[in-house]
Design an enzyme around this catalytic site. Sequence first.
Site, mmCIF file in Angstrom:
data_model
loop_
_atom_site.group_PDB
_atom_site.id
_atom_site.type_symbol
_atom_site.label_atom_id
_atom_site.label_comp_id
_atom_site.label_asym_id
_atom_site.label_seq_id
_atom_site.Cartn_x
_atom_site.Cartn_y
_atom_site.Cartn_z
ATOM 1 N N CYS B 86 0.806 -1.230 0.000
ATOM 2 C CA CYS B 86 0.000 0.000 0.000
ATOM 3 C C CYS B 86 0.836 1.277 0.000
ATOM 4 C CB CYS B 86 -0.942 -0.012 1.189
ATOM 5 S SG CYS B 86 -1.897 -1.541 1.283
ATOM 6 N N HIS B 336 -8.844 3.296 -2.352
ATOM 7 C CA HIS B 336 -7.435 2.971 -2.135
ATOM 8 C C HIS B 336 -6.908 2.080 -3.263
ATOM 9 C CE1 HIS B 336 -3.709 1.995 -0.348
ATOM 10 N NE2 HIS B 336 -4.070 0.997 0.432
#
Lengths: 126, 389
Positions: B86, B336
Amino acid sequence: MTERVITLKSFFEEARAGRLTGIRCGKCGELAIPPKEFCPACQQRAWGPVPLKGEGTISSFTIIRVAPRGHAGEAPYAVAVVKLAEGVSLLGRVVDMPLEALTVGLPVKFRPLVKGEQTVVGFGPA
Amino acid sequence: MRKVALVGAGVTKFGVRKATYRDLIWEAGKACFDSVPSVKPHGLEGLVVGSVMPERTAFQSHISSLAAEALGITPSALSARTEHMCASGTVGIRYAYAFIAAGLADLVMVLGVEKLNQPVADEAILNMGTGVDRDWEACYGLTAPPCFALAAQKHMAQYGTTEEQLGLVGVKNHAHASKNPNAHFQKGVTLEQVMGSRMIASPLRLFMCSPITDGAAAVILASEERARDLTDRPVWIRGTGQALDGFTLTSLHEDYAHWPAMKRASQSAYRMASIGPADVDLAEVHDCFAIAEIIAYEELGFCEKGEGGHFVATGRSDYGGDVVVNSRGGLMGCGHPLGATGVAQAAEVYAQLRGEAGPRQVADAAIGLTHNNSGMGEHVVMVYGREGA
């Protein structure tokens, strides 16, 4: 590279037989799990296997309701991080107890969770 | 080391996109080039692409070359892809920064891109599971939400943080996202909606989680000399820090309410920038789950350990408070798309420090921070400042 005292494979094979194994540093006494190359405390490579009793308390847990493929049929299920009496932490699936009984600090005991060829760590009532 | 600035930025619409992986690259590249018309593709000496799992989601590797060709860039100094789960986008920005600071390049684009949504809905959840240790953790049916749920459960038990306080992070970030046309969600949510939403992994409910989102973002970094040629409002990179506690959950701090690596990463960045947390006007933090933002307030030094829940509940992380956190809507409101997130955070700080954030503008913003993490144990922090800040 030195030969591993225990490997992930042998850890789970032992677990299948009901035995939990960690590694202890022969230089400084640090206890670790899973298998590592260097001692995180003293940076030496002097590991020896050490049996763990499998008794501990829940330091955190979660009840999983949306599960990935391969586990979807098992939901809801709980995963807990357990601080073992020897001082090291281990992740495991909660078994043999109602999910609503889970709290941080609850005493639990290891039991193998066998699914076909695979064995994982389970924790149930102490 | 040479000074380095952001001189351009662009973001695609985030959401469940019909666009292909290449379409997203094109769209972010166009938006970025449009923001700084005097930079043409052949003027760039380098391209770094942050992308996590195109091998699974688009059956594509060799990413940096694909993106360079798609955008007409012919790298002469730097071409690379970063994969750091991430945090891939911000890790890419750090590489480009280091190359320029060292004098190895003068003008580099960093692009983040991810195409996560798949025709089979649960494929995305399966894919996200590649971010945890396959042999040691995924075997328990563990994916991202349960990992962060363990931190939430511990924070609640230790500090009395409430489910409602977790919910308020969602309310705030969805409200911010409603003013961002590129956000995945733009309708806002009420606390009742958050608390009534589906439980994913206790205590995290649906609107306390970031969604599965497609999107891309790009920024252009320049040496001081080039930056001054290109714009009268460069956004300077003032500091950067990265730190790691561990990968597997049981290798981290044994109290999951503490994320020491985030504190260390931020302290490195603050020291380099010669600022402290009180100097930060806006912060884009990694609110993949509500608890992550609450712990970020604490580890970044905006409040004391354990006070994060109270911090959001009293409006201190919103407009008019101590620091505006996630003005673009955060990961929860924008979505995201892994590799794109860190780059989109930088794009927001770029807009804010240039006074171009429109209805989201933080008044007189001079210092902006971005925080990007991959799991609870690995953190990257950037500090940016406008001219003279």
